[in-house]
Design a protein around this motif. Sequence first.
Motif, mmCIF file in Angstrom:
data_model
loop_
_atom_site.group_PDB
_atom_site.id
_atom_site.type_symbol
_atom_site.label_atom_id
_atom_site.label_comp_id
_atom_site.label_asym_id
_atom_site.label_seq_id
_atom_site.Cartn_x
_atom_site.Cartn_y
_atom_site.Cartn_z
ATOM 1 N N TYR A 62 -1.478 13.094 -1.689
ATOM 2 C CA TYR A 62 -2.868 13.338 -1.304
ATOM 3 C C TYR A 62 -3.026 14.584 -0.442
ATOM 4 O O TYR A 62 -4.085 15.219 -0.436
ATOM 5 N N LYS A 76 -6.914 4.419 3.595
ATOM 6 C CA LYS A 76 -7.615 4.691 2.339
ATOM 7 C C LYS A 76 -9.112 4.885 2.559
ATOM 8 O O LYS A 76 -9.761 5.662 1.853
ATOM 9 N N SER A 77 -9.660 4.202 3.548
ATOM 10 C CA SER A 77 -11.067 4.410 3.887
ATOM 11 C C SER A 77 -11.262 5.788 4.502
ATOM 12 O O SER A 77 -12.265 6.459 4.272
ATOM 13 N N LEU A 79 -0.288 3.951 1.174
ATOM 14 C CA LEU A 79 -0.651 4.573 2.454
ATOM 15 C C LEU A 79 -0.616 3.469 3.512
ATOM 16 O O LEU A 79 -1.644 3.041 4.015
ATOM 17 N N HIS A 83 -9.290 11.172 -6.445
ATOM 18 C CA HIS A 83 -7.963 10.664 -6.778
ATOM 19 C C HIS A 83 -7.154 11.753 -7.481
ATOM 20 O O HIS A 83 -7.662 12.442 -8.373
ATOM 21 N N SER A 92 0.816 -1.210 0.000
ATOM 22 C CA SER A 92 0.000 0.000 0.000
ATOM 23 C C SER A 92 0.853 1.264 0.000
ATOM 24 O O SER A 92 1.855 1.357 0.701
ATOM 25 N N LEU A 145 -10.686 6.920 -0.592
ATOM 26 C CA LEU A 145 -10.089 6.418 -1.831
ATOM 27 C C LEU A 145 -10.745 5.144 -2.341
ATOM 28 O O LEU A 145 -10.521 4.744 -3.476
ATOM 29 N N ALA A 170 -8.100 1.569 -5.644
ATOM 30 C CA ALA A 170 -7.229 1.882 -4.512
ATOM 31 C C ALA A 170 -6.021 0.965 -4.422
ATOM 32 O O ALA A 170 -5.192 1.120 -3.533
ATOM 33 N N ASP A 207 -2.452 -0.540 -5.205
ATOM 34 C CA ASP A 207 -1.173 -0.123 -5.763
ATOM 35 C C ASP A 207 -0.534 -1.289 -6.523
ATOM 36 O O ASP A 207 -0.923 -2.442 -6.344
#
Length: 419
Positions: free
Chosen positions: A78, A101-102, A48, A278, A46, A106, A113, A115
């Motif tokens: 971001y 991400k939640s 993030l 995004h 990820s 995203l 979402a 990667d």
Amino acid sequence: MATPVTPIWGESVYSVLTRIHVLEGNASPLATLKAWTGVRGYKPLSGLPTHLEVLAKELSLPEGPMRLIRAHTHFPLYAHFLSVERQKLLIAGMLHAGAPKSRVGLLRNYMGACDRRRYCPTCNELDIERHGVALWRREHTLSGIMVCPEHKSPLLELSSSGRYGERHLALPGLGGRVSIPNDDGVKNRLSYIAREVKILMERPVTALINGSVYRRLFREVGLVTKNGRVRQRRLERLVAEWMRPLENAVGFDRLVAGLKLERSWVAELVDSNDELHHPVKHIILWGTLGINSNDVLNTASALGEQLELALGAYKPIELTRDLIEEILTVTKSFRGAAKLLDVDVTTLMVAAESSGMNVSRRPKKITCELRSVIADEPHSVPSRILASRYNVSVGTINRIRRASGSRSKQITLAGLESI
């Protein structure tokens, strides 16, 4: 634990963990992930990532986890589109286990979402020459990036299939070429997107890019009426025209289809609310207007809200009414919201009540008397029968029975010892 690697600026957290795994020679990547993050099933790919506080401590980084967040994740990308409060919310999720991400929305994007393990062969050769090892660069792994921003060549991708899936830790190599239509228009647009992503990742975050910034830019190119309304249909047609070469490119077909909805993502993006879209969608809009990230950032600095987030240390999140209501719309419950915000449920409910929100508390159903009655029931009676009889869940019945059984065992042992 000895630190086997020193993170190199721009490499992803996945790259750091991969180098550790290769040097330590562990048979399973799960063992490496457990040792360095505290989580055996950690998701290293990820952009993030979570549990960075633990990882920074194990790496003995002088600057702490903010070094990882600033130099080895997609957070700087971001952050240009997030208010200070939402930046803090995102940082909190990355430091611990907070579904980053939640938190920023995203998972509700056309770009996806997930990667990718993508790399540039030329960059790999340079990394080996400079650092002695090939690296996974953070700007290559973002969804929608198919070419190298520096060399404009198609990236290679390592599949996530196999025994460990996305938890497989491997250095760049033996990847298949990302499928890109052989068209100059496609290549030029993909190169533009990749270059702007890299710039945003490396530029300091000083101002918020939001709807107000876009209205100023639209006014300069004649996309705002005398009444101050954005010429929405014309803007959508221009975006569709700019994206036409990308309609057959994997990952962009959904964005093209999304332009045909009654309320397209372009309309939602230019609204002045704080919903995150995004970054690639923003960059597509810039390409349509014939501008770049420097133009947008300069406009935001001159017009927008100045952001003063000290990345040297993490400060607790302020539980404002707007923030609580926003998280509740996603999680639908105080328990889920508390987990996402990494706070106690009671703390969150008290903060909600203090801000004037109407909080309805459920009366305590499992009283001491009810626990005692359920514990006295014969164990021969199935839990589902008791759950129906006392109008509680089967799980509640089982927990009470296990607790009463443990206490009975302790009492029995204590009685035997006194004999």
